[in-house]
Structure formats: C-alpha cells, structure tokens
Design a protein around this motif. Sequence first.
Motif, PDB file in Angstrom:
ATOM      1  N   GLU A 142      30.271  81.293 -11.262  1.00 44.04           N
ATOM      2  CA  GLU A 142      30.638  82.114 -10.110  1.00 44.04           C
ATOM      3  C   GLU A 142      29.564  82.109  -9.028  1.00 44.04           C
ATOM      4  O   GLU A 142      29.777  82.640  -7.943  1.00 44.04           O
ATOM      5  N   LYS A 143      28.403  81.537  -9.323  1.00 45.99           N
ATOM      6  CA  LYS A 143      27.315  81.433  -8.355  1.00 45.99           C
ATOM      7  C   LYS A 143      26.927  79.960  -8.205  1.00 45.99           C
ATOM      8  O   LYS A 143      27.160  79.133  -9.085  1.00 45.99           O
ATOM      9  N   ASP A 144      26.304  79.655  -7.062  1.00 41.67           N
ATOM     10  CA  ASP A 144      25.854  78.286  -6.805  1.00 41.67           C
ATOM     11  C   ASP A 144      24.476  78.067  -7.429  1.00 41.67           C
ATOM     12  O   ASP A 144      23.596  78.924  -7.333  1.00 41.67           O
ATOM     13  N   TRP A 145      24.309  76.940  -8.059  1.00 41.14           N
ATOM     14  CA  TRP A 145      23.025  76.537  -8.607  1.00 41.14           C
ATOM     15  C   TRP A 145      23.028  75.035  -8.833  1.00 41.14           C
ATOM     16  O   TRP A 145      24.069  74.419  -8.965  1.00 41.14           O
ATOM     17  N   ASP A 146      21.832  74.460  -8.865  1.00 36.11           N
ATOM     18  CA  ASP A 146      21.662  73.047  -9.193  1.00 36.11           C
ATOM     19  C   ASP A 146      21.138  72.873 -10.617  1.00 36.11           C
ATOM     20  O   ASP A 146      21.524  71.945 -11.322  1.00 36.11           O
ATOM     21  N   VAL A 147      20.237  73.763 -11.008  1.00 36.67           N
ATOM     22  CA  VAL A 147      19.669  73.754 -12.359  1.00 36.67           C
ATOM     23  C   VAL A 147      19.822  75.160 -12.926  1.00 36.67           C
ATOM     24  O   VAL A 147      19.427  76.140 -12.275  1.00 36.67           O
ATOM     25  N   LEU A 148      20.408  75.256 -14.106  1.00 38.22           N
ATOM     26  CA  LEU A 148      20.537  76.550 -14.763  1.00 38.22           C
ATOM     27  C   LEU A 148      19.981  76.436 -16.177  1.00 38.22           C
ATOM     28  O   LEU A 148      20.350  75.532 -16.923  1.00 38.22           O
ATOM     29  N   VAL A 149      19.077  77.360 -16.513  1.00 43.91           N
ATOM     30  CA  VAL A 149      18.442  77.397 -17.822  1.00 43.91           C
ATOM     31  C   VAL A 149      18.994  78.580 -18.598  1.00 43.91           C
ATOM     32  O   VAL A 149      18.967  79.724 -18.101  1.00 43.91           O
ATOM     33  N   VAL A 150      19.506  78.331 -19.797  1.00 43.43           N
ATOM     34  CA  VAL A 150      19.969  79.387 -20.691  1.00 43.43           C
ATOM     35  C   VAL A 150      18.932  79.588 -21.785  1.00 43.43           C
ATOM     36  O   VAL A 150      18.588  78.640 -22.502  1.00 43.43           O
ATOM     37  N   LEU A 151      18.424  80.802 -21.886  1.00 50.23           N
ATOM     38  CA  LEU A 151      17.534  81.184 -22.981  1.00 50.23           C
ATOM     39  C   LEU A 151      18.385  81.946 -23.985  1.00 50.23           C
ATOM     40  O   LEU A 151      18.801  83.083 -23.728  1.00 50.23           O
ATOM     41  N   ASP A 152      18.664  81.342 -25.097  1.00 49.20           N
ATOM     42  CA  ASP A 152      19.652  81.894 -26.032  1.00 49.20           C
ATOM     43  C   ASP A 152      19.210  83.263 -26.574  1.00 49.20           C
ATOM     44  O   ASP A 152      18.082  83.438 -27.026  1.00 49.20           O
ATOM     45  N   ALA A 153      20.131  84.234 -26.500  1.00 52.57           N
ATOM     46  CA  ALA A 153      19.932  85.563 -27.079  1.00 52.57           C
ATOM     47  C   ALA A 153      18.776  86.320 -26.437  1.00 52.57           C
ATOM     48  O   ALA A 153      17.982  86.961 -27.124  1.00 52.57           O
ATOM     49  N   CYS A 154      18.682  86.270 -25.115  1.00 51.93           N
ATOM     50  CA  CYS A 154      17.583  86.928 -24.406  1.00 51.93           C
ATOM     51  C   CYS A 154      18.071  88.185 -23.690  1.00 51.93           C
ATOM     52  O   CYS A 154      18.802  88.105 -22.698  1.00 51.93           O
ATOM     53  N   ARG A 155      17.658  89.330 -24.169  1.00 52.51           N
ATOM     54  CA  ARG A 155      17.970  90.597 -23.508  1.00 52.51           C
ATOM     55  C   ARG A 155      17.306  90.662 -22.137  1.00 52.51           C
ATOM     56  O   ARG A 155      16.217  90.106 -21.923  1.00 52.51           O
ATOM     57  N   TYR A 156      17.948  91.395 -21.226  1.00 54.64           N
ATOM     58  CA  TYR A 156      17.363  91.578 -19.900  1.00 54.64           C
ATOM     59  C   TYR A 156      16.015  92.271 -19.986  1.00 54.64           C
ATOM     60  O   TYR A 156      15.043  91.844 -19.344  1.00 54.64           O
ATOM     61  N   ASP A 157      15.925  93.350 -20.758  1.00 53.31           N
ATOM     62  CA  ASP A 157      14.674  94.104 -20.790  1.00 53.31           C
ATOM     63  C   ASP A 157      13.535  93.292 -21.398  1.00 53.31           C
ATOM     64  O   ASP A 157      12.378  93.425 -20.990  1.00 53.31           O
ATOM     65  N   LEU A 158      13.838  92.415 -22.343  1.00 59.32           N
ATOM     66  CA  LEU A 158      12.823  91.539 -22.917  1.00 59.32           C
ATOM     67  C   LEU A 158      12.287  90.581 -21.860  1.00 59.32           C
ATOM     68  O   LEU A 158      11.077  90.406 -21.710  1.00 59.32           O
ATOM     69  N   PHE A 159      13.192  89.965 -21.106  1.00 60.97           N
ATOM     70  CA  PHE A 159      12.792  89.009 -20.070  1.00 60.97           C
ATOM     71  C   PHE A 159      12.029  89.712 -18.963  1.00 60.97           C
ATOM     72  O   PHE A 159      10.997  89.213 -18.486  1.00 60.97           O
ATOM     73  N   ALA A 160      12.519  90.886 -18.540  1.00 66.66           N
ATOM     74  CA  ALA A 160      11.858  91.623 -17.468  1.00 66.66           C
ATOM     75  C   ALA A 160      10.429  91.983 -17.850  1.00 66.66           C
ATOM     76  O   ALA A 160       9.499  91.887 -17.032  1.00 66.66           O
ATOM     77  N   ALA A 161      10.225  92.394 -19.098  1.00 70.93           N
ATOM     78  CA  ALA A 161       8.883  92.738 -19.556  1.00 70.93           C
ATOM     79  C   ALA A 161       7.978  91.512 -19.567  1.00 70.93           C
ATOM     80  O   ALA A 161       6.786  91.595 -19.219  1.00 70.93           O
ATOM     81  N   ALA A 162       8.529  90.370 -19.947  1.00 60.98           N
ATOM     82  CA  ALA A 162       7.733  89.144 -20.028  1.00 60.98           C
ATOM     83  C   ALA A 162       7.278  88.678 -18.649  1.00 60.98           C
ATOM     84  O   ALA A 162       6.102  88.362 -18.445  1.00 60.98           O
TER      85      ALA A 162
END
Length: 329
Positions: free
Chosen positions: A57-77
Amino acid sequence: MNRSQRRLPDIGGFLRETATTVRREGVAGLSVPARAFYHKLLQQGSRITPPGRSIYEKDWDVLVVLDACRYDLFAAAVSSPDTDFAFVDRGSLAATRSVESATRPWMRRTFGPGVEGVEQTHYVVGSPWSSLQLDESWFASLDPVWQDAWDDDHGTLLPETVTDRALAASREVDFDAGERLLVHYMQPHCPFIDSPDIATPKAADGFTDAAERDVWTRLQAGEVSLDEVRDGYRANLDLALVEVERLLHGIDSERVIITSDHGNATGEYGLYGHPESMPFDCLREVPWFETTAIDTGERPSSGRVRSDPTSAEPTDDDIETRLRALGYR
C-alpha cells in the motif's frame, strides 16, 4: 423429558470460569479444549479491529522484513545511545498495523498472483513458510535462502547469510523499471543466536525432542524469566540491525522501508509467541522505518563462524523440522 425440562449448557458460567483461570494461572491452566476455545474467542477481536496495512500500500524500492519484531522492541533499539547506524540517523520511525499476527497468514494475505506489485518483487526470504505459502511464478524472482543455507549449529538462518544473498540479488533488480527488492531476515525471531541457554539451538533432526522447547513455551512454564527473554530478543534484533546496515551500504535507494510481519506476545492476554489471527497490538503493531540506502562500496563480511550450509534439496521432513526450530510445530 420435555423441552422445558432440558438443561442448557451454562455458557456464561464456562466463560466466567475460563476468565478466572486465565487471570490466575494463564492460558496454561486451561484444559486443551478450553485453551482452543479461548484462542478462538480472542481471534474474534480481529473482526472488529483495523485489518492492518499491506506492505504494497506504500511505495518503496527496498523493503526489509525483520521477522517477529515488535514495534516497541525496534523503537527501543534505534533510540538507544548505544545504537550507531547510518541508516538510523537518516531515517524516521512510525508504527503500522500488520495484516496478521504470524508469518504463515501474513504471507497468505500479502502475496499472490493478483496483488499489484508482487510480480515486480525480487524476494530474498529466510522463512521456511515460503515453501508452503509462496509460488515462484508470482515474483520477478524468489530466493528461499533457508533451503540451502540453514545453519544447524545455531538452529536458524543467520542474518549475514541473508545479507550476502540479498546483495547478490540486488544486482539483478532494475529499480529504474519499477522492480523492487524485498529482504526477509529471520531475526529477531527465536531461537536467540547468542543465548543458547534460554533458546536452545537445534540440529535439523532434533527439533521434536521435548527437552528442546521453544523459548515462549519455556517462558510460559516459568523455566526462563521475562527479563532473560527480553534480553535475548533484543540481542537477536541487534544482530539483524548490523546486517541491515551492511545491506544498505551495498545498495543505492531513496526509498527504503524496514518493517516486520508480526510481533510477539510475552504473556499479554495469556498469550506467548505469535498465534495466528490475533488482534492485539503486541502481535500486530510493527515498525515502519523509512530511510535510504547509500552504496559505499564496502561490504565487509560477518566474522561469525557458520556451520556448513545444507547442500541437498530439503525434504518435507526437513521443512517440518526447521519450522519446529522456529516454534511453529
């Protein structure tokens, strides 16, 4: 006995008893039928909550999926003062709602022959679910890295292996013609690479051993602490982010997204891991990090020692056992 004399099941009493048991003992305290009923009941929440947003639904050229990554975990990192990645410094973070709470249905709801953008996608995928949910003909190219590079010593697919294959695949992507690169890392999904004491790496022929249980089962049983699991989970994400940095130093792109397929429950609502079709934020709220990639010409390889990759084509049993390693069986 006439109809007026028949006793109807006490559904209200059953629900009250179930709720009391979950509050007191967690879902583990329920009988198997009651536990299945409880999960089905929770899944009904997906009918009245937002359905989530597809990556297409959004435009991108490269998309990286980090499997099973909660938002709060990523935000803290990415907000940690110890995090020093160029792609973080030039990026911005938002939360988005995934279309599903587990990889299998996420793939089913994201890809297909009629989905706009899929046929322009070069997909480098680390998840064994790809063999059961994806068809190579849907994509510009599909590289199921796990099939020939599974690391038996660590019981997973190492992130540096995915980066190596993604960099190779990127040379075949015609970004100017609208083609896209999708890179799906297995981390921070368990097993936790540097915490074998809480998430035991499993050999390909040992995943069904009851002594080697998934970390979420062990957390639910009280065999490991929540702090231990959080530390291992975060460390797995950090390993993946190192490889994302290396990937984005090998590609030029103004439109890069880092996101996840789903999160993980750590006891919320009596849930652990990532059961399918759940509506809760712990499982459906994932990062949507917009950044850029700048090819620096430097692509140092990881210093991690890898076991010999699997060379033979995986059998159905191999697929099943690798899914067990990831806690899916």
